[in-house]
Write a protein that holds these residues in place. Structure first.
Motif, PDB file in Angstrom:
ATOM      1  N   TYR A  60     -18.393 -19.367  26.733  1.00 26.80           N
ATOM      2  CA  TYR A  60     -17.093 -20.016  26.855  1.00 26.80           C
ATOM      3  C   TYR A  60     -16.377 -19.477  28.087  1.00 26.80           C
ATOM      4  O   TYR A  60     -16.589 -18.335  28.495  1.00 26.80           O
ATOM      5  CB  TYR A  60     -16.220 -19.724  25.634  1.00 26.80           C
ATOM      6  CG  TYR A  60     -16.708 -20.373  24.372  1.00 26.80           C
ATOM      7  CD1 TYR A  60     -16.579 -21.744  24.182  1.00 26.80           C
ATOM      8  CD2 TYR A  60     -17.281 -19.620  23.365  1.00 26.80           C
ATOM      9  CE1 TYR A  60     -17.015 -22.340  23.015  1.00 26.80           C
ATOM     10  CE2 TYR A  60     -17.717 -20.216  22.187  1.00 26.80           C
ATOM     11  CZ  TYR A  60     -17.583 -21.584  22.026  1.00 26.80           C
ATOM     12  OH  TYR A  60     -18.018 -22.173  20.874  1.00 26.80           O
ATOM     13  N   ASN A 110     -17.737 -24.886  30.651  1.00 29.24           N
ATOM     14  CA  ASN A 110     -17.362 -24.623  29.264  1.00 29.24           C
ATOM     15  C   ASN A 110     -15.943 -24.074  29.134  1.00 29.24           C
ATOM     16  O   ASN A 110     -15.731 -23.039  28.520  1.00 29.24           O
ATOM     17  CB  ASN A 110     -18.379 -23.658  28.625  1.00 29.24           C
ATOM     18  CG  ASN A 110     -18.550 -23.957  27.150  1.00 29.24           C
ATOM     19  OD1 ASN A 110     -17.967 -24.911  26.638  1.00 29.24           O
ATOM     20  ND2 ASN A 110     -19.324 -23.146  26.460  1.00 29.24           N
ATOM     21  N   LYS A 164     -24.163 -16.054  31.944  1.00 31.15           N
ATOM     22  CA  LYS A 164     -25.043 -17.054  31.341  1.00 31.15           C
ATOM     23  C   LYS A 164     -26.517 -16.691  31.556  1.00 31.15           C
ATOM     24  O   LYS A 164     -26.905 -16.283  32.648  1.00 31.15           O
ATOM     25  CB  LYS A 164     -24.749 -18.405  31.993  1.00 31.15           C
ATOM     26  CG  LYS A 164     -25.342 -19.577  31.293  1.00 31.15           C
ATOM     27  CD  LYS A 164     -24.902 -20.858  31.982  1.00 31.15           C
ATOM     28  CE  LYS A 164     -25.595 -22.037  31.344  1.00 31.15           C
ATOM     29  NZ  LYS A 164     -25.119 -23.296  31.890  1.00 31.15           N
ATOM     30  N   TRP A 183     -17.862 -17.904  36.055  1.00 29.30           N
ATOM     31  CA  TRP A 183     -18.953 -17.612  36.985  1.00 29.30           C
ATOM     32  C   TRP A 183     -19.612 -18.910  37.443  1.00 29.30           C
ATOM     33  O   TRP A 183     -19.920 -19.107  38.601  1.00 29.30           O
ATOM     34  CB  TRP A 183     -19.976 -16.701  36.290  1.00 29.30           C
ATOM     35  CG  TRP A 183     -21.013 -16.105  37.181  1.00 29.30           C
ATOM     36  CD1 TRP A 183     -22.029 -16.764  37.816  1.00 29.30           C
ATOM     37  CD2 TRP A 183     -21.158 -14.728  37.533  1.00 29.30           C
ATOM     38  NE1 TRP A 183     -22.790 -15.890  38.534  1.00 29.30           N
ATOM     39  CE2 TRP A 183     -22.276 -14.622  38.380  1.00 29.30           C
ATOM     40  CE3 TRP A 183     -20.440 -13.577  37.198  1.00 29.30           C
ATOM     41  CZ2 TRP A 183     -22.713 -13.415  38.899  1.00 29.30           C
ATOM     42  CZ3 TRP A 183     -20.873 -12.366  37.713  1.00 29.30           C
ATOM     43  CH2 TRP A 183     -21.991 -12.286  38.572  1.00 29.30           C
ATOM     44  N   ASP A 184     -19.823 -19.819  36.465  1.00 28.17           N
ATOM     45  CA  ASP A 184     -20.475 -21.083  36.790  1.00 28.17           C
ATOM     46  C   ASP A 184     -19.512 -22.268  36.738  1.00 28.17           C
ATOM     47  O   ASP A 184     -19.909 -23.398  36.980  1.00 28.17           O
ATOM     48  CB  ASP A 184     -21.619 -21.347  35.797  1.00 28.17           C
ATOM     49  CG  ASP A 184     -22.644 -20.231  35.803  1.00 28.17           C
ATOM     50  OD1 ASP A 184     -23.272 -20.028  36.843  1.00 28.17           O
ATOM     51  OD2 ASP A 184     -22.791 -19.550  34.762  1.00 28.17           O
ATOM     52  N   ASN A 190     -15.168 -22.884  39.243  1.00 33.23           N
ATOM     53  CA  ASN A 190     -16.265 -21.993  39.546  1.00 33.23           C
ATOM     54  C   ASN A 190     -15.726 -21.087  40.657  1.00 33.23           C
ATOM     55  O   ASN A 190     -15.519 -21.531  41.779  1.00 33.23           O
ATOM     56  CB  ASN A 190     -17.461 -22.821  40.016  1.00 33.23           C
ATOM     57  CG  ASN A 190     -18.594 -21.977  40.530  1.00 33.23           C
ATOM     58  OD1 ASN A 190     -18.413 -20.823  40.917  1.00 33.23           O
ATOM     59  ND2 ASN A 190     -19.777 -22.554  40.550  1.00 33.23           N
ATOM     60  N   LEU A 211     -11.811 -21.537  20.808  1.00 30.75           N
ATOM     61  CA  LEU A 211     -13.183 -21.433  20.322  1.00 30.75           C
ATOM     62  C   LEU A 211     -13.747 -20.063  20.651  1.00 30.75           C
ATOM     63  O   LEU A 211     -14.431 -19.441  19.843  1.00 30.75           O
ATOM     64  CB  LEU A 211     -14.050 -22.525  20.955  1.00 30.75           C
ATOM     65  CG  LEU A 211     -13.779 -23.929  20.434  1.00 30.75           C
ATOM     66  CD1 LEU A 211     -14.541 -24.963  21.251  1.00 30.75           C
ATOM     67  CD2 LEU A 211     -14.173 -24.035  18.975  1.00 30.75           C
ATOM     68  N   ASN A 236     -24.457 -20.309  26.573  1.00 32.04           N
ATOM     69  CA  ASN A 236     -23.481 -21.166  27.227  1.00 32.04           C
ATOM     70  C   ASN A 236     -22.108 -20.549  26.999  1.00 32.04           C
ATOM     71  O   ASN A 236     -21.357 -20.979  26.142  1.00 32.04           O
ATOM     72  CB  ASN A 236     -23.563 -22.583  26.640  1.00 32.04           C
ATOM     73  CG  ASN A 236     -22.713 -23.556  27.418  1.00 32.04           C
ATOM     74  OD1 ASN A 236     -22.287 -23.267  28.542  1.00 32.04           O
ATOM     75  ND2 ASN A 236     -22.444 -24.702  26.835  1.00 32.04           N
TER      76      ASN A 236
END
Lengths: 1178, 673
Positions: free
Chosen positions: B106, B114, B657, B110-111, B119, B94, B104
């Protein structure tokens, strides 16, 4: 130990008294009551009044007999009484005392209610200073009239009815058999009045026998108000408490909560599914002002014990003595730990002294959906499924030949099935029966209230006799309640309450408690054209003695295993036995400590509740078959061939599977000291109560939820009244909860209230005729809430570390034995700073009586500031590397609103009366502080501060895309997190921030909150002689919901129990649909797509929340109608037969389905119920 | 007096009650585990060590590994939604097809969202927790010897360094979080700044330098239980990779990032061209290789077809062609072979499933079998296929023979294989594109193509049914849609499949041979060193052993049966290219292409293309493949544009993000986002 104390022993030595207290404290607090010598209560009264006030006299009687009393107004209390009574029973005593006085009395349970004698002008007349009972003196020679006064409802004789001749101060009273005798002239009007009844006037004609019936004045029951941990005189109440007329809760449903909507000002309720057993309405006291993870539903107390909403739902209205909601801080402060969301307070009936009274009721009701679910037939199902697949994937799902053959009425249904699963397996109605029986009675030593009820629910499934066992639903519910009051000594009363609920279910697997809703749901998922429910045998199976269930392997030739949902097989394959029960035992001890200090009482309540249940399943694994494509030959005697899909896995012997089991134990104990005393004009009252509560879940699945939930509370109330005119009240709750760090374990929640009976002021004299009653009251205070996160996460002040997390590592060169170790997981970080959610509540009220008090109006406004709402911290960035969220007491919200209650009672002329009631609730709320990201300058509309709690939000849908070119040239829509594919005919959203991408920063608030801001109800009753009718209209408005498109999307594959289903299509979709040939940019449904999930073409884009699906609804409905007729003297009984109906008619701008159900038109519809019942009292 | 009594009594009762109540509410058992328990003893501390290891990002799962399926060298079809199967479009696909976004993102490592498996910051916190608790004075275990403690500390520092390196690759300048941040931290304590590229690189290098001291060499660790844990060589290799990245064009003389400052005024990207960076990288790569060679690592040349991975091939009968083809695949798929410096034992089942082909009989048995395991979708693009060298070891567009015979011009036309191809390369009688003829053995070892022989699969070469070969079926690969998946471009990444991995013929179930997925292998280091040498001083530069770039390239080429760089171009290239290896820029191209060829599909392409700052060129070409739906050869060999990706400067670094930026206004977004 003998705790018998004599009332005369007031001068006993103080040492003894001290010892006595100590004994009592030991007894009450350490729960160490060993033996209590029971002794008959001396009922006979002896007293000399010598001109004492009625109030003083009644207090003396109270001491002697233990009867509570209640005097309706202060004037009555001041009446001077002269009597010398020696050993008379209570009723005679009262008769003597009140003879010729401007007051009359009635026994309500254990309370003597004294109210003004109606239609006398006692106030204008000075008290008659006579010692002997006044004889009725007849100024003229008159006719002697006799007759009998009976209860209009059950025709029992009414004793103590005052009969006066209008415009004359003449009167008499009925005796115990309801018989009266008096002299009057032809043409005189006789006024019949009694406490608790509506007055009746009869004109004397030529007949000298005048029998009459009086109807109960239900309003009178409200004269005492059940408040937290006790009762209060209605006029001294300063806090906000609304009581419902219990009769109104009697609906033809085995679920009490469904009757709540619109019944009480301040209570907002709605029901979103009609599935039997799951139809519990959600209800809130005033506006929901918390938005965190905490509980927002009110505390439910049944006979002082905290119970679940399910318990409330199962309560039989016939057993309820009072039902009220406590709304403001003063009312709920004593329940500080959980009072912030309001309290629902229910007490059950207690025994009444006297001969055994039996009440029997039987009802049979028929329920049917309020709105018909309109589904596409199999042919159009296929046609539209083809449209959906063609438009997205360029392929047909069903060849045109199949559609053509299926439309042929002479088709072979095994080869070209077209199954209406819903029609085949379910009825659109269900028949239920309920029977209640209760008995009450008792003597001096004990009174009892025993009730039992039984209900049977047959569900909506159709029975099929093909099966070896009866697979129909049979749900029986039994409840038993026993409230026994024992007068152990003259001053000690024990109450033993036992109640038990039992559910016995036998029927298809998965339907327990749902009455068939589960199958109903499956019928909307099963593919209608892939296979029939079962096949007729083919050549190979002609000697096979089993049902040949239809299924499909995913290809045309039956190669593979069964993969599709066959709800018929699911019903047939087995059955389930479910037994659930709730047992409650409760012991109460009420000790009058008047001997120690006048007006002091003590009380202990202990209670244990157990919930448990289990289910067993016995089933076989059905053999599935599939028609093999191309084998159809109508000329053959076996015109087709079947493929066995699971010849090895299926079995048709019954096997057993254990179902779920649950156990939960709750305990509660309370000790209270109550003090109430008047010193001249000063009424002083206080209450001190300590309680502990414990709940243990026996089916917990982790350490934290296996630990008990506990609350400890010390609460108190101090009331002061001056001259029955000015009232002040202080309340506090000091509450402990196991959910907090020791520093924050205790919460202190005080409140204050003031009341002023303005209409009793001298300056009101001129206004009193126009406005007989005006009272102002107001409260302010704090209430807490400790249920701020889910039970399993409640120990947030400690960390939750898993020292044996999933393994990691996998080192070494031998793949058969890699070296790994468990990891250490931090599931929660210790966060000792979390504390109580606190609500600051203000309530102002105005009570008005108009038109001779026939019209009563209560208007209340409230303001609430909810603080310390627990929220997940938004400011901790990922950089910190936390593996779980951190919460803080951050959020705040404000709620405000208005509750209105209006009652109007009128009896018109002989035997005709009517009552009108109305209530109106408006509540709104606003988030004032919210832990959120700083959206300023980026997307300020994302900030929820200033928004209503529960406000909907979504994307702004402009219309549908015209063509794929427009799709390419429009901002990229990433509404689903990722940019799922979308095409012409899919929803086009607006790029609010103009950044070329439609993402979460383009979400805006829209519509109303999900809970209605306005709810109201209007009810009326009308009676004439033996006939009565009542109706109730209820409405809600200012709420929004999103149509749940993803739950209604047709043709989408849905997995249910591991089997695939293809969702049915609601007919409304066809009516306004974007198709490639009819490019309606504003169609009700966008371009069809057969796909589900986050990658579905079109659907993933379309099914996010947006104003495309948002509906702001309001509705008004004829909630219930009841008509009754009482048959006189039917074999010595007077049964009342009645017919009633609920949810009969709804008006709403939203037409697709019942708006109260909200978003999902495929969920089990709300039911309209027609009910026939009979009630007999004897 | 009486009153007093009452008061005393009341106070006593209240006190008793209050004490009792507090006790009553104290229901938590005292021995609930707390974080400190994890460091009470050696056994639990070891669990924490493994927790740190467990926070390394997943690199072997094609679903969520940028290197495997997000680089545009391998493509999946996002429209692939076969009947009855839920689509599993990889987030990497994607990302590649749709481009990234800030709302958001892909593969948001970092977080940890997706598509990202981890993380990364959580891993860094784990390491910091470990480092702050492991010492005895910090409550660490007392039942372990200090040598071991030192080794664990060094390992955790290496993990921390690698995690920072991972973020550095994706985001460039990153905040440096070197200690455990308390959960009560607020405001300023959370308002981290991103640090400049050089500082990030220095931080990583420092951590590694501290660790290298106490790490074991590979000979000191237990192969059976410790292979995969960090060694000196691994740490040195990570250091080399870090410094090479810092020296690479993306961060070196990249004018696009010039003047990119945060609100402190700190410039996050270095200015100007710096040969010193390359010099530093060269030293590190040199040290890493010396350390590897000392520890016994060698370029793998298979002598026995991988311990009989092909049943009838052994050390006595193996021929040069087999050896050359097998050696490269073995270097990747033979567990813990002599070339693997760092690998992970994480499951490669999904990767092998996706990269495996179905043979003829398997196609035939697929119907009715349920075919649970069909993968075949890990599809290299035609662009990558074309970049493999010719049989002469030079690019096909530079090959004089290809030019003269018109092979290059007609490369999309088909022909039947000649006899010299049919034994090992193309199944006889299978007409296939000219492009598939006369290629280097490395091509045949790496790529599965229509008509191409797929050696291994537990079948002896002498089996008459052998060799299995890959073909698109009569109705094209579309036939696979009903059952599973199909290679979008018509190719499969055969290299990533173990020689023994195959399907059962009857139920089409995958029988796969696990292997340790290489993260760093010696060839990678050689190519890095060659790159550093050339960047520092062109073809003339030499390392500590006096070897130049050609030396390292030639070792690798020799394994796959190619002549040396200079010789190859001299002999086989068309006239304009003969001198290509002689100058720095020509050699740079050669080194890059060699790297793409040698390390193809192993997860390096994504990072290399970005590092070299050539992505705009590479990704703005249409992505090509064959027509998978072709019903016959002619149909199939129709060139198809699978995708026209759009790549701009901003795509070189991952976006942060937006929510993360809103949390902390000191963070700035990457350029262009």
């Amino acid at each position: 130990m003998n705790f018998n104390t004599k009332p005369e022993d007031l001068q006993g030595s103080s040492v003894n008294r001290f010892l006595l207290i100590m004994k009592w404290i030991v007894a009450l607090i350490l729960l160490n009551l060993t033996t209590v010598m029971a002794e008959g209560v001396a009922q006979d009264i002896s007293l000399k009044t010598n001109g004492m006030s009625l109030l003083q006299v009644m207090k003396a009687i109270q001491q002697q007999t233990g009867y509570e009393f209640f005097i309706k107004s202060r004037e009555l209390g001041r009446i001077k009484v002269h009597a010398d009574i020696d050993g008379l029973p209570m009723n005679q005593t009262m008769q003597v005392l009140l003879q010729d006085k401007a007051a009359t009395w009635l026994l309500e349970g254990n309370t003597i209610v004294i109210k003004p004698r109606p239609n006398t002008v006692a106030e204008s007349k000075p008290p008659v200073p006579v010692r002997e009972p006044v004889r009725v003196v007849s100024p003229r020679q008159q006719n002697k009239i006799t007759g009998k006064v009976t209860d209009a409802f059950d025709d029992t004789p009414i004793a103590g009815v005052t009969i006066t001749v209008q415009r004359q101060q003449l009167g008499t009273m009925t005796d115990a058999d309801g018989i009266y005798e008096l002299e009057a002239n032809q043409g005189d009007s006789l006024i019949f009045s009694a406490i608790g009844y509506l007055a009746d006037t009869v004109v004397v004609g030529r007949v000298r026998l005048i029998n009459t019936r009086l109807s109960k004045d239900t309003e009178e029951i409200e004269e005492t108000v059940v408040v937290a941990f006790g009762k209060q005189k209605k006029e001294s109440v300063v806090s906000s408490i609304t009581t419902v007329n219990v009769k109104d809760l009697r609906t033809p449903s085995s679920n009490l909560t469904t009757a709540l909507a619109g019944r009480m000002a301040g209570l907002v309720a709605y029901q979103s599914t009609g599935a039997p057993g799951e139809e519990d309405a959600q209800f809130f006291v005033r506006s929901v002002t918390s938005f965190g993870s905490g509980l927002t539903s009110p505390l439910i107390l049944i006979d002082n014990i905290e119970m679940t909403s399910k318990d409330l739902a199962r309560l039989n209205p016939d057993d309820i003595a009072s039902f009220s909601i406590l709304k403001d801080a003063s009312a709920t402060a004593l329940y500080g730990a959980r009072g912030a969301n309001g309290v629902v307070l229910v007490t059950t009936k207690e025994g009444e002294r006297g001969k055994v009274k039996v009440s029997f009721r039987h009802e049979s009701s028929l329920s049917t959906p309020t709105t018909k679910v309109d589904m596409a037939d199999p042919i159009s199902y296929m046609e539209y499924a083809n449209i959906a697949n063609m438009t997205r994937h360029g392929e047909l799902t069903y060849p045109q030949s199949k559609i053509d053959f299926t439309s042929d009425p002479n088709r072979n249904p095994n080869v070209y099935p077209a199954v209406d699963w819903k029609d085949m397996l379910t009825r659109d109605h269900s028949l239920n029966h309920r029977t209640n029986l209760n008995l009450t009675g008792g003597g001096n030593a004990a009174t009892y209230y025993l009730a039992g009820s039984f209900s049977q629910d047959n569900g909506i499934l159709k029975v099929d006799n093909k099966n070896p066992f009866n697979s129909n639903i049979n749900l029986k519910k039994y409840t038993v309640r026993s409230n026994v009051n024992l007068n152990l000594t003259k001053n000690l009363e024990a109450k033993v309450r036992l109640s038990a609920n039992f559910d016995d279910y036998t029927g298809p697997i998965g339907e327990s408690g749902s009455g068939g809703a589960n199958t109903y749901g499956k019928t909307l998922l099963a593919n209608p054209v892939l296979f029939p429910a079962y096949y007729e045998p083919d050549y190979n199976t002609q000697y096979v003695d089993r049902i040949l269930f239809g299924n499909n392997a995913g290809n045309d030739f039956g190669e593979g295993s069964p993969g599709y949902l066959n709800p018929y097989a699911d019903i047939m394959r087995g059955y389930e036995d479910v037994r659930n029960n709730t047992l409650l035992t409760q012991l109460e001890l009420h000790q009058d400590l008047g001997s120690f200090t006048k007006g002091l009482k003590a009380r202990f309540i202990g209670s244990i509740t157990r919930y448990s249940g289990f289910s067993l399943q016995r089933s076989y694994d059905p053999f599935y078959y599939q028609y093999i494509r191309g084998t159809y030959d109508p000329s053959n005697s076996f015109p087709y061939q079947l493929a066995a899909l699971n010849p090895e896995d299926g079995y048709d012997y019954i096997d057993y599977q254990a179902g779920s089991k649950f156990v939960e134990a709750r305990g509660y104990a309370e000790g209270a000291l109550l003090y109430n005393r008047s010193f001249g004009k000063h009424d002083v009252g206080s209450l001190l109560v300590g309680s502990i509560k414990d709940r243990l879940d026996g089916s917990a699945n982790n350490l934290d939820s296996s630990l008990p939930s506990r609350n400890v509370a010390l609460a108190g109330r101090f009331t002061y009244g001056y001259g029955n005119k000015y009232f002040a009240e202080l309340n506090f709750g000091l509450n402990g909860s196991e959910r907090f760090d020791p520093r924050f374990r205790w919460g202190f929640f005080p409140s204050i209230g003031l009341g002023w009976q303005v209409s009793d002021e001298p300056f009101w004299d001129n206004l009193r005729n126009a406005v007989p009653k005006l009272k102002l009251r107001g409260t302010y205070g704090l209430v807490g809430n400790d249920v701020i996160v889910s039970d399993s996460d409640r120990f947030f002040f400690t960390s939750n570390i898993n020292l044996n997390g999933p393994n990691a590592g996998y080192f070494g060169n031998n793949f058969n034995s890699l070296t790994s170790r468990p990891t250490i997981e931090v599931l929660r970080y210790a966060n000792p700073n979390i504390t109580w959610e606190v609500s600051y509540k203000t309530n102002l009220a105005l009570e008005l009586g108009l038109f001779n008090n026939d019209l009563e109006l209560i208007a209340e406004v409230y303001h609430e500031n909810r603080t310390n709402i627990v929220q997940v911290r938004q400011d901790i960035p990922s950089i910190v590397g936390l593996t779980s969220n951190v919460r803080t007491n951050y959020g705040e919200a404000m709620g405000k609103g208005l509750d209105l209650t209006l009652n109007y009672n009128k009896s018109l002329f002989n035997g005709m009366w009517y009552i009108l009631r109305g209530n109106f609730t408006y509540g709104t709320s606003e988030i004032t502080v919210y832990d959120e990201l700083d959206y300023s300058g980026v997307a300020p509309w994302r900030s929820v501060v200033g928004r209503k709690v529960g406000q909907s939000q979504g994307y702004v849908a402009e219309r549908l895309f015209i063509d794929d070119n427009e799709v390419l040239n429009s901002p990229v829509q990433m509404v689903n997190g990722s940019n799922a594919l979308y095409q012409a005919g899919d929803i086009k959203y607006r790029d609010i921030n103009n950044d070329g991408v439609i993402d979460q920063f383009d979400i805006v608030p829209m519509g109303y909150p999900t809970n209605p801001e306005i709810q109201y109800g209007i009810g009326g009753s009308f009676g004439f002689k033996n006939f009565d009718i009542s109706a109730f209209i209820q409405g809600s408005s200012r709420f929004s919901f999103f149509m749940n498109a993803s739950a209604m999307a047709p043709f989408v594959a849905v997995t249910s129990g591991g089997m695939r289903g293809d969702r049915a299509m609601l007919n409304f979709i066809k009516e306004s649909l974007w198709t490639e040939t009819n490019r309606d940019l504003y169609a009700q449904w966008p371009r069809l797509s057969p796909d589900a999930g986050s990658e579905a073409i079109g659907n993933a884009n379309n099914f996010v929340n947006s104003n495309y699906w948002l509906r702001s609804a309001s509705y008004i409905r004829l909630k219930s109608v009841e008509m009754g007729y009482k048959i006189n003297d039917f074999y010595g009984l007077s049964p009342r037969i009645y017919a009633s109906g609920t949810n009969l008619f709804t008006l709403s701008a939203f037409k697709l389905w019942d708006p109260e159900m909200r978003g999902n038109g495929l969920s089990y519809p709300l039911q309209k119920v027609f009910n026939l019942g009979v009630q007999v009292n004897f | 007096m009486i009153v007093k009594h009452k008061i005393y009594a009341a106070i006593v009762v209240l006190l008793l009650t209050a004490v009792g109540c507090n006790k009553y509410l104290d229901i938590l058992p005292d021995d609930k585990p707390v974080l400190e328990d994890a460091f009470k003893d050696r056994y639990n501390a070891e669990k924490y060590l493994f927790t740190c290891y467990g926070s390394l990002p997943v690199v072997a799962d094609p679903i969520n590994t940028l290197g495997l399926s997000g680089g545009g060298d391998v493509v999946y079809d996002p429209l692939n939604t076969p009947g009855g199967n839920t689509a599993h479009i990889t987030s990497t696909t994607l990302l590649f097809f749709n481009g990234n976004n800030t709302a958001n993102p892909y593969m948001n490592f970092w977080d940890g969202e997706n598509g990202a498996t981890k993380n990364i910051w959580q891993g860094i916190r784990h390491c910091n927790v470990f480092l702050e608790h492991i010492d005895p004075e910090d409550g660490g275990p007392r039942d372990m010897d200090e040598m071991e403690r030192e080794r664990w500390i060094a390992e955790v520092k290496t993990i921390k360094a690698y995690l920072n390196f991972y973020l550095f690759q994706l985001y460039g300048p990153i905040p440096i979080v070197d200690k455990v941040i308390p959960i009560a931290a607020k405001g300023e304590e959370l308002a981290f700044y991103r640090e400049p590229v050089d500082q990030v690189a220095d931080y990583i290098v420092n951590l590694l330098d501290e660790a290298i001291e106490s790490l074991p060499v590979v000979g000191e660790i237990d192969p059976a239980s410790e292979y995969g844990r960090f060694t000196k060589t691994i740490a040195r290799s990570i250091k080399a990779k870090t410094l090479v990245l810092a020296a690479s064009p993306i961060f070196n003389n990249n004018n696009y990032y010039l003047g990119y400052t945060d609100n402190r005024g700190v410039e996050l990207f270095p200015e100007g061209d710096s040969r010193e960076r390359w010099q530093r990288a060269l030293t590190a790569a040199d040290e890493a290789i010396r350390s590897a060679e000392e520890a016994g690592y060698r370029i793998l040349v298979s002598a026995d077809a991988g311990s009989g991975a092909i049943p009838d091939v052994n050390s006595t009968n193996i021929n040069d062609t087999t050896k050359a083809m097998i050696s490269l695949r073995q270097a990747v798929t033979q567990p813990w072979n002599q070339e693997i410096i760092w690998a992970t034992n994480a499951s490669t089942r999904q990767l092998q499933r996706f990269a495996s082909m179905l043979s003829n009989s398997e196609w035939d048995n697929m119907a009715g079998s349920g075919a649970p395991d069909i993968g075949q979708r890990h599809a290299p693009t035609l662009n990558v296929v074309e970049s493999f060298y010719s049989a002469n070891g030079v690019p096909i567009e530079e090959d004089a023979e290809w030019d003269q015979n018109g092979w290059y011009t007609n490369r999309y036309t088909t022909k039947l294989p000649e006899a010299d191809h049919t034994k090992f390369l193309i199944k006889s009688g299978q007409e296939t594109a000219l492009l598939h003829h006369n290629r280097s053995l490395r091509f045949y070892a790496s790529v599965g193509f229509d008509g191409g022989i797929w050696e291994g699969r537990s079948e002896p070469l002498s089996n008459p049914a052998f060799p299995n070969f890959m073909r698109h079926m009569g109705s094209g690969f579309k036939y696979g849609v009903e059952y599973g998946f199909y290679p979008l471009s018509g190719y499969l990444a055969k290299k990533m499949v173990h020689l023994r991995t195959t399907y059962t013929a009857t139920r089409v179930e995958l029988i796969y041979e696990p292997y340790s997925f290489p993260i760093i292998r010696l060839a990678d280091l050689y190519l890095l060193l060659a790159e550093c040498l050339n960047e520092v001083d062109g073809p003339g530069a030499t390392d500590s052993q006096g070897n130049n770039a050609y030396y390292y390239l030639d070792i690798i080429r020799a394994r796959s049966g190619m002549e040396g760089v200079v010789d190859s171009w001299q002999k086989y290239a068309s006239a304009p290219y003969k001198a290509k290896p002689d100058n720095q820029s020509g050699l740079r191209e050669i080194i890059r292409q060699e790297r793409l060829n040698e390390l193809a599909f192993e997860g390096h392409y994504y990072y290399d293309v970005r590092r070299w700052l050539i992505a705009e060129e590479v990704y703005n070409q249409p992505i090509l493949g064959w027509n998978k739906e072709g019903e016959n050869k002619a149909d199939f060999y129709t060139l198809k544009v699978l995708l026209q990706p759009r790549f701009s400067m901003k795509d070189y670094l991952m976006p942060i993000k937006t929510n993360t930026l809103l949390q902390n206004r000191n963070l700035i977004q990457n350029p262009g986002w």
